[in-house]
Design an enzyme around this catalytic site. Structure first.
Site, short mmCIF file in Angstrom:
data_model
loop_
_atom_site.label_atom_id
_atom_site.label_comp_id
_atom_site.label_asym_id
_atom_site.label_seq_id
_atom_site.Cartn_x
_atom_site.Cartn_y
_atom_site.Cartn_z
N ASP A 92 0.86 -1.18 0.00
CA ASP A 92 0.00 0.00 0.00
C ASP A 92 0.90 1.23 0.00
OD1 ASP A 92 -1.95 1.90 0.31
OD2 ASP A 92 -2.72 1.13 2.19
N GLY A 94 0.71 3.84 1.65
CA GLY A 94 0.79 4.52 2.94
C GLY A 94 -0.20 5.64 3.08
N GLY A 95 -0.96 5.92 2.02
CA GLY A 95 -1.92 7.02 2.07
C GLY A 95 -2.94 6.87 3.18
N GLN A 194 -11.28 6.19 -6.04
CA GLN A 194 -11.92 6.75 -4.85
C GLN A 194 -13.29 7.34 -5.25
OE1 GLN A 194 -11.18 6.48 -1.75
NE2 GLN A 194 -9.04 5.81 -1.74
N ASP A 271 -7.66 -7.80 0.78
CA ASP A 271 -6.82 -7.92 1.97
C ASP A 271 -7.57 -7.35 3.15
OD1 ASP A 271 -5.34 -5.12 3.04
OD2 ASP A 271 -6.28 -5.01 1.07
#
Length: 376
Positions: A92, A94-95, A194, A271
């Site tokens: 990922d 890290g956002g 998004q 996940d």
């Protein structure tokens, strides 16, 4: 990274496929255990490989960037060599972690300014920078930097957030295509859709992502506070647009029922920390339902953890024994429960794949959702 679509279920959008990376092949649909800091909590790599049969695991850019740090990972030759996991890894960007630090971060056009949760030091994640960090980590699949708004965000906030995410995506995609990996194998880049729970924003995001032609695509910003029905609706909206010849990754989801419903709607990869986090707190997922191993009812139940089906850990462990370990705060309880839950999740997606190929997925899924949501 290559993707081959092998079968689509009758009366469903469920798919079975193969993802090929330089660290191995992944059979989809797939669940990916979360190894945030390069380690799936309470689980050895041998157990991940042999008992759980994990085909790919996750790492997290934010956490690995802070600890052990990029310099250490580069000296090791990347995360695969550092943690001894020879199969594929996804990271990922890290956002999500940065944006969860609401009191310690600031978003600008440049990127995400934040303070470390460890020592308060200041850092900046830019779309280009997180590509570079993931090059150093050496993930087979890396994610774009995005903003993950809460599921309750209003339309104006969601729209502004999406536009920022899209501008960041353009920069990250450009930088990815202008750079090379550090360790001699291929890396793939997944953009993230998004748009909170607003269909028009999700459609705009999905079209923008699809137009890039990346090797795979992700759906983010779900299971973050919105009603589950809205989550399923947004998956359908997005998957109607995302290309069918690329894998689709639903980020951070979820319960066994969520996973089956997502697969039914055309998701290939998932996940979640739930199997390990809930397992460490005494919750076991089984094909017959959910068990709270701290409950008194298991105190003298000497039957195996998983009855009438595959054994996910050694059958020497009874329900009574595992309850005893939890009540006594023995570390082994967390290990057994984590291995059991992860192995169950991998079994579940493996069974979904088998039924997709066999042609009876829809019937099996309806029955299985009823089973896995029971409280035992």
């Amino acid at each position: 990274m290559d993707f081959q679509l092998l079968a689509t279920a009758a009366g469903s959008n469920a798919r079975a496929g193969l993802i090929t990376t330089d660290h191995g092949t992944i059979e989809t649909p797939i669940f990916m255990p979360v190894g945030t800091l390069g380690s799936v909590k309470a689980v050895h790599q041998r157990e991940l490989r042999d008992d759980i049969k994990a085909q790919i695991i996750l790492g997290n850019t934010y956490h690995l960037y802070l600890r052990p740090g990029i310099e250490v990972l580069e000296k090791a030759g990347g995360l695969h060599k550092f943690n001894g996991w020879e199969r594929p890894i996804l990271t990922d960007s890290g956002g999500f972690q940065v944006f969860s630090l609401s009191s310690n971060r600031k978003l600008t056009e440049e990127g995400a300014h934040f303070r470390s949760h460890i020592d308060g030091s200041r850092h900046l994640f830019t779309p280009e920078g997180v590509v570079d960090i993931q090059r150093s980590i050496g993930a087979d699949i890396m994610m774009a930097l995005d903003e993950c708004p809460p599921g309750t965000a209003d339309f104006d906030y969601a729209r502004r957030s999406l536009k920022l995410t899209q501008r960041w995506l353009e920069r990250g995609w450009k930088h990815f295509n202008e750079t090379e990996g550090k360790y001699g194998y291929r890396q793939a880049f997944f953009p993230i859709v998004q748009g909170v729970v607003y269909p028009e924003l999700r459609k705009d995001a999905a079209r923008h992502v699809a137009d890039l032609g990346a090797e795979g695509n992700a759906i983010g910003g779900l299971a973050v506070g919105e009603p589950v029905e809205k989550m399923y609706e947004m998956i359908e909206v997005v998957n109607d647009i995302l290309p069918a010849d690329r894998p689709r990754y639903l980020m951070g989801v979820g319960t066994p029922a969520n996973i089956l419903e997502a697969i039914d709607r055309g998701v290939d990869m998932m996940d979640c920390v739930m199997p390990t986090r809930n397992g460490r707190n005494g919750m076991l997922f089984t094909r017959h339902g959910i068990m709270n191993m701290r409950n008194r009812k298991w105190a003298d139940d000497f039957s195996p953890l998983q009855e009438d089906g595959p054994a996910f850990v050694d059958q020497v462990y009874s329900k009574a024994y595992l309850r005893h370990l939890f009540i006594a705060d023995e570390i082994l309880a967390m290990q057994i429960a984590s291995i059991h839950n992860l192995a169950f999740y991998l079994w579940l997606v493996g069974e979904a794949r088998r039924h997709i190929i066999a042609g009876d997925f829809k019937t099996w899924k309806t029955e299985m959702v009823e089973c896995v949501t029971r409280r035992l």
